[in-house]
Design an enzyme around this catalytic site. Structure first.
Site, short mmCIF file in Angstrom:
data_model
loop_
_atom_site.label_atom_id
_atom_site.label_comp_id
_atom_site.label_asym_id
_atom_site.label_seq_id
_atom_site.Cartn_x
_atom_site.Cartn_y
_atom_site.Cartn_z
N SER A 124 0.83 -1.19 0.00
CA SER A 124 0.00 0.00 0.00
C SER A 124 0.88 1.25 0.00
CB SER A 124 -0.87 -0.04 1.24
OG SER A 124 -1.70 1.07 1.23
N GLY A 125 0.60 2.13 -0.95
CA GLY A 125 1.36 3.39 -1.02
C GLY A 125 2.58 3.30 -1.90
N THR A 129 -1.68 2.54 -7.96
CA THR A 129 -2.79 3.24 -8.59
C THR A 129 -2.27 4.34 -9.51
OG1 THR A 129 -4.09 2.73 -6.66
CG2 THR A 129 -4.94 4.44 -8.09
N ASN A 174 -0.90 5.24 3.19
CA ASN A 174 -1.14 5.95 1.94
C ASN A 174 -2.33 6.89 2.13
OD1 ASN A 174 -1.67 6.78 -0.65
ND2 ASN A 174 -1.77 4.71 -1.54
N SER A 177 -5.29 5.52 -0.27
CA SER A 177 -5.15 4.07 -0.41
C SER A 177 -6.41 3.46 -1.01
CB SER A 177 -4.89 3.48 0.96
OG SER A 177 -4.76 2.10 0.86
N SER A 178 -6.22 2.63 -2.05
CA SER A 178 -7.38 1.96 -2.65
C SER A 178 -7.81 0.86 -1.69
CB SER A 178 -7.01 1.33 -3.98
OG SER A 178 -6.07 2.12 -4.65
N GLY A 402 -1.94 -4.28 -2.18
CA GLY A 402 -0.68 -4.99 -1.97
C GLY A 402 -0.67 -5.68 -0.62
N GLU A 404 -0.23 -6.57 3.01
CA GLU A 404 -0.45 -5.61 4.09
C GLU A 404 -0.18 -6.24 5.46
OE1 GLU A 404 -3.52 -2.29 3.17
OE2 GLU A 404 -4.45 -3.58 4.68
N1 LIG Z 1 5.01 8.01 -10.19
C1 LIG Z 1 4.69 8.82 -9.18
N2 LIG Z 1 5.03 10.11 -9.22
C2 LIG Z 1 4.72 10.94 -8.21
N3 LIG Z 1 4.08 10.55 -7.09
C3 LIG Z 1 3.71 9.26 -6.98
C4 LIG Z 1 4.00 8.33 -8.02
N4 LIG Z 1 3.52 7.13 -7.63
C5 LIG Z 1 2.96 7.33 -6.41
N5 LIG Z 1 3.07 8.60 -6.00
C6 LIG Z 1 2.59 9.19 -4.73
O1 LIG Z 1 2.36 8.16 -3.81
C7 LIG Z 1 1.00 8.15 -3.39
C8 LIG Z 1 0.52 6.74 -3.25
O2 LIG Z 1 0.46 6.13 -4.51
P1 LIG Z 1 -0.70 5.09 -4.90
O3 LIG Z 1 -0.56 4.81 -6.35
O4 LIG Z 1 -2.00 5.57 -4.43
O5 LIG Z 1 -0.25 3.84 -4.07
P2 LIG Z 1 -0.92 2.41 -4.05
O6 LIG Z 1 -2.00 2.40 -5.06
O7 LIG Z 1 0.20 1.49 -4.39
O8 LIG Z 1 -1.38 2.22 -2.68
C9 LIG Z 1 0.27 8.92 -4.45
O9 LIG Z 1 -0.86 9.54 -3.90
C10 LIG Z 1 1.29 9.92 -4.90
O10 LIG Z 1 1.32 11.01 -4.01
MG LIG Z 2 -3.95 2.14 -4.82
#
Ligand SMILES: Nc1ncnc2c1ncn2[C@@H]1O[C@H](COP(=O)(O)OP(=O)(O)O)[C@@H](O)[C@H]1O
Ligand SMILES: [Mg+2]
Length: 1047
Positions: A124-125, A129, A174, A177-178, A402, A404
């Site tokens: 997560s984070g 996404t 996060n 977080s989804s 992911g 957790e």
């Molecule tokens: N490629 C990226 N560039 C800039 N910031 C990112 C990038 N990937 C993730 N982040 C930052 O990290 C945070 C968490 O990413 P997210 O995709 O929501 O994580 P996950 O879906 O894996 O839990 C996002 O809200 C963003 O602020």
């Molecule tokens: Mg996500």
């Protein structure tokens, strides 16, 4: 041109280029982990990640797997230009990027016509996404489209903020977080245009609706509504702005998050809803539901005396019923009673306080959860393929929660980690299988790789009758007293001996301390996780009292009546338990994924603080481990570090070998073989498959890459520094000791290229020369004809040559009268040019002349007009300058000057005056003013000669200085003509004639001059030549002048 210095310069430049290439590689690590020399070392792996992360290079490959490290800051690498850079470019030719993977997947789908999927995993984070959004954006921007499809692309993109508002929440890990799993299909037609989309959602974390851990929030939409909804809306929904007033929103004690703007996100969601096909009415109904969940949370109960329960928040409940569109009293009863069927009879029994609370929470979760599912369906309707296309292909995108591990892990974490266990299995299966298949198709012996197969853990969880899920289901269904603890005991009985399962009771002393009595521990492939069994049964049951369902079925809110179906109430069959449902949906997902060609994005979070620039090694190491990246690398490296199709390999490296440059015409495999032999690859370094070359060690590839880099920089330098350079210079260049082995390749290629180029150039020049000579000869033969194709070249050439020659031989001065002889066709033009040139020179000359000189010249011109060819002494005078005066100012007596008064003396000269009768010589001064001349004897003016009265001036033609000024005879005041002698006779006469304006009055007499003496008498001067000048009285009273012979 100096040979040495540019070569030295080149040498230095080459060294710099090579060094910088090497250090650049060193500094930013390798772009592909398979090129890591020490591929077994986790430390080297992490160091490579860190180096690249430090340089904001967040992407690195393991073969075709993309590893991505969350930068936690906006990077300038997602622009449209960047998308263009990656379009149609081969994976290896450009730095790793999510766009490269997107593009590759897209092209694979189009060329191989096979469905693809991109699996994004990570905790997560870690950026899953975000990665999926980048991929979608890439397709929306770069794929061919039309107006209809542009709408679809818009919907695809707009569905994201809506799903995130309802399905994402702030967690400790996060801020966005989804809390649900998402698999999205994008369908493309045969042209590659996106034509439809479909989303599958997995297990929303419904428990969040009623409870959040400390520091976490409920789903975003609640806060967005309260913060962003306008006053009127909140009044209709009977809501207050402050989230603290809602019990479901305060559990985590974190209503506001600095990184999230609920107000802005609200606007985005409200804008997106109509785009994905929501009517105003639907939006209102949806918001009613969201508000009703908040009101449900605030519904409180009191305990009656007999253990029965009643609602203490009456008004709230009325509003709640209104928002849910159900009957108030029915709702009230359903919240405090349950309906039982015993022996075919329906019975109503009151709920105790705890039961009422949990019924309320169950309703909230059900309402929210089902609405979320409805929302996904609604989005699917708007994305659905409108025109069915037979030839469509699909790219699937999996963005699922992911692995957790929390402080307290419950049923949700169990499901989430199970899902990751399944995905890991798929990953191993597919990467190993594909690697193995590749070796097989290429006819290369497969070398077995040891890896951890997590099937054993999957079995532990999902096996029928024996797995944890089955035991949980059984426990839920078992009649009699069941509780979470009995479930734990059952687990101990059934799977207690499994090597990946431990409980407090089963553990030995050391482990026992870290597993509490209510927990069981699973040794996942990614690490150990303790699960607290509290709530497992309830969550798995996911029971909603039947009477609550009945009430909801009757809702006049269409969304709710769609979500709560009447059949569900009538159907007595128990629905599947939550864990089993989840298991089945995962099975389906695996099937979907297995049928597609997978690509992987493995996301890593660099720190827990969500901060940019921080790389927490321990945290990263943990993820590298449980994402199985080292294993992934080992599998990829088991045989060969690197492989590439023959044509790609040959295309890239052919400049390194004379036989393959510029083109190889034989079989590809022979070309590659020739090339690698030439490069000196040893047998153990590589293998040739059927269509690919396999290179065992990264070093081999690096050396080859270096040679390529060197050669491109060399050719560039040669052109910029030398333009052309001779073979001799080139050889000296080769003598520069830079890197012998690399140079050998360079040398050979450049030599052959150089020789070829020289030969081609020479042959071309010879051809041109022959043609020229032929035309020239023909032109010469036809040179006297009219201008025609046969002689045009020749005549043009002659003309051109004449003009070119003329340009270089133009006369330099006005006196130079030379001029080249023109060819017949240019005679007229030549004459024009000559005159032009002369005039030009004259103009230039005149412009340069000073006033003094101009005066001199004018006098000389007049002298020439008078004396040229008339008087012997003239030629001698030409070279001598006329002076302004022959007398200094002091030589003229002051008295004379005073007498002359305002008539200034313009010129003065000493003369000898001869008496008219006895010819006695007397020295005098002749002074010229502007209007008259005077003869002065020291202080006295002896004679005044008015220019106006002057009758003429006579001069002899020989070299003497005699001259006579003729005066009017009738004027008695005049003393008759003046007979004078001056050694500057030409100067004096010229000046006098000019001043008197009587140049035409000058007579040059060859033999003698007649002059008048006073009273009408005449005198004669005779001129003869002699050895020296003599003036004396001669015969018959004439004055005899003997002039010196000059020649
Ligand atoms: N490629 C990226 N560039 C800039 N910031 C990112 C990038 N990937 C993730 N982040 C930052 O990290 C945070 C968490 O990413 P997210 O995709 O929501 O994580 P996950 O879906 O894996 O839990 C996002 O809200 C963003 O602020
Ligand atoms: Mg996500």
């Amino acid at each position: 041109k100096s040979v040495k210095s540019p070569l030295l310069l080149l040498d230095i430049k080459l060294r710099l280029v090579m060094e910088s290439a090497l250090t650049a590689r060193d500094r930013v690590g390798v772009q592909d982990f398979v090129l890591l020399e020490n591929y077994n070392s986790e430390a080297a792996f992490i160091e490579n990640l860190r180096r690249r992360f430090r340089e904001n290079l967040i992407y690195t490959y393991i073969g075709s797997v993309l590893v991505s490290v969350n930068p936690y800051k906006e990077l300038e690498i997602y622009s449209k230009q960047q998308m263009e850079r990656y379009r149609g470019v081969s994976f290896y030719e450009i730095s790793p990027h999510i766009y490269a993977l997107s593009d590759n997947t897209y092209r694979a789908m189009r060329t191989e016509r096979k469905d693809q999927c991109i699996l994004i995993s990570g905790e997560s984070g870690a950026g899953k996404t975000e990665a999926s959004k980048k991929i979608l954006l890439y397709y929306a921007v770069t794929c061919p489209t039309n107006d209809h499809m542009a709408i679809l692309g818009d919907r695809l993109l707009q569905s994201n903020p809506v799903l995130e508002a309802f399905g994402n929440a702030k967690t400790l890990r996060n801020d966005n977080s989804s809390r649900f799993g998402k698999y999205m299909d994008v369908q493309f037609d045969f042209r590659g245009t996106p034509v439809g989309g479909h989303i599958l959602n997995y297990l929303l974390e419904k428990s969040r609706v009623v409870h959040q851990n400390h520091g976490e929030r409920n789903f975003h939409i609640f806060y967005q509504l309260l913060d962003g909804g306008d006053d009127d809306l909140l009044i209709t929904l009977d809501l207050e702005r402050n989230p603290q007033n809602y019990r479901y929103l305060v559990k985590g004690n974190c209503p506001r998050v600095s990184s999230i703007s609920d107000k802005n996100n609200w606007k985005v969601v409200m804008k997106a809803l109509p785009v994905i096909g929501f009517t105003e009415e639907e939006v209102q109904k949806l918001l009613n539901i969201i508000a009703s969940v908040l009101h449900l949370g605030n519904t409180q109960f009191g305990e009656g005396e007999e253990g029965d329960t009643y609602i203490t928040t009456e008004t709230q409940t009325s509003n709640l019923a209104k928002l849910l569109g159900v009957d108030g009293s029915a709702l009230r009863e359903a919240l405090t009673h349950k309906k039982l069927t015993a022996k075919g009879e329906e019975m109503i029994s009151p709920l105790n306080y705890e039961q009422a609370v949990s019924a309320r929470d169950a309703l909230a979760k059900a309402v929210y959860g089902r609405t979320f599912t409805w929302l996904v369906e609604k989005i699917n309707q708007s994305l659905a393929l409108k025109v069915h296309s037979k030839d469509s292909s699909v790219i699937g995108l999996l963005d699922i929660y992911g692995f957790e591990v929390l402080q307290q892990n419950s049923f949700e974490q169990f499901c989430i980690n199970y899902c990751n266990e399944k995905l890991q299995q798929l990953f191993i299966e597919l990467t190993l299988r594909s690697e193995q298949e590749e070796y097989e198709t290429e006819g290369i012996a497969w070398e077995t790789v040891q890896y951890f197969d997590n099937k054993i853990i999957c079995d532990l969880i999902e096996e029928k009758h024996k797995g944890i899920i089955s035991i949980l289901d059984e426990e839920c269904l078992r009649p009699g007293e069941t509780c979470d603890v009995s479930f734990l005991e059952k687990l101990e009985d059934t799977v207690g001996s499994h090597p990946h399962f431990i409980t407090h009771k089963l553990a030995n002393g050391k482990t026992r301390r870290v597993v509490s009595r209510e927990e069981f521990r699973l040794l996942h492939y990614a690490g150990e996780v303790n699960y607290n069994v509290n709530g497992f049964l309830d969550k798995n049951n996911d029971l909603l009292n039947r009477n609550l369902k009945e009430v909801m079925c009757q809702s006049d809110n269409q969304i709710l009546s769609h979500c709560f179906r009447r059949e569900e109430v009538i159907d007595q069959k128990r629905p599947e338990m939550a864990a089993t449902q989840f298991k089945n949906s995962l099975m389906k997902l695996m099937e979907i994924l297995m049928s597609k060609e997978p690509s992987y994005v493995r996301c890593i979070k660099p720190n827990d603080a969500k901060q940019p620039g921080r790389f927490d090694e321990v945290l990263v190491r943990h993820q590298v481990k449980y994402l199985g990246l080292m294993e992934n690398l080992r599998v990829r490296r088991a045989g060969f570090a690197y492989r590439r199709r023959f044509e790609a390999f040959l295309q890239r490296y052919k400049p390194l070998c004379p036989e393959t440059w510029p083109n190889w015409h034989g079989r590809l495999v022979d070309g590659v073989s020739t090339l690698v032999n030439h490069l000196g690859y040893k047998a153990e370094e590589y293998k040739l498959g059927r269509s690919k070359i396999f290179i065992r060690f990264p070093k081999t590839l690096f050396t080859t890459e270096d040679a390529l880099e060197l050669i491109s920089c060399f050719s560039e330098l040669c052109y910029t520094n030398f333009g052309m350079f001779s073979l001799a210079e080139y050889k000296i260049f080769l003598g520069v000791n830079v890197c012998t082995c690399v140079f050998r390749c360079v040398v050979i290629v450049i030599q052959s290229g150089w020789r070829g180029m020289k030969a081609r150039r020479r042959a071309k020049r010879r051809r041109q020369a022959a043609e020229l000579i032929r035309r020239f000869i023909k032109g010469f033969i036809y040179r006297h004809e009219e201008y025609c194709p046969e002689n045009e070249y020749f005549l043009d050439h002659v003309r051109y040559s004449f003009l070119k020659n003329l340009r270089q031989n133009l006369p330099k001065s006005v006196l130079d009268k030379s001029w080249p002889t023109p060819p017949p066709s240019l005679v007229e033009a030549s004459e024009h040019l000559r005159r032009l040139h002369m005039r030009n020179m004259v103009i230039k000359y005149c412009r340069r002349v000073q006033p003094e000189w101009k005066k001199q010249m004018m006098q000389k011109v007049v002298a020439s007009e008078i004396f040229k060819d008339q008087k012997d002494s003239y030629p001698l005078s030409v070279g001598r300058l006329f002076l302004d005066s022959r007398l200094e100012r002091e030589q003229i007596n002051l008295k004379v000057i005073q007498t002359l008064g305002s008539d200034k003396v313009q010129y003065g000269v000493s003369v000898i005056k001869y008496d008219r009768r006895g010819f006695k010589p007397r020295p005098r001064q002749l002074l010229l003013t502007n209007t008259f001349a005077v003869l002065v004897d020291r202080t006295k003016i002896k004679q005044r000669i008015d220019y106006a009265a002057l009758r003429g001036i006579s001069v002899g033609s020989l070299s003497d200085g005699m001259f006579v000024l003729h005066m009017p005879t009738e004027d008695n005041k005049q003393k008759g003509d003046a007979v004078l002698h001056c050694s500057h006779v030409i100067e004096v006469v010229t000046k006098l004639a000019m001043m008197a304006n009587k140049t035409s009055y000058v007579n040059i007499n060859p033999g003698s001059i007649r002059f008048t003496v006073a009273r009408g008498k005449e005198g004669i001067i005779d001129f003869i030549r002699g050895s020296e000048l003599k003036v004396a009285k001669g015969k018959r009273g004439h004055l005899l002048v003997v002039s010196q012979r000059l020649f």
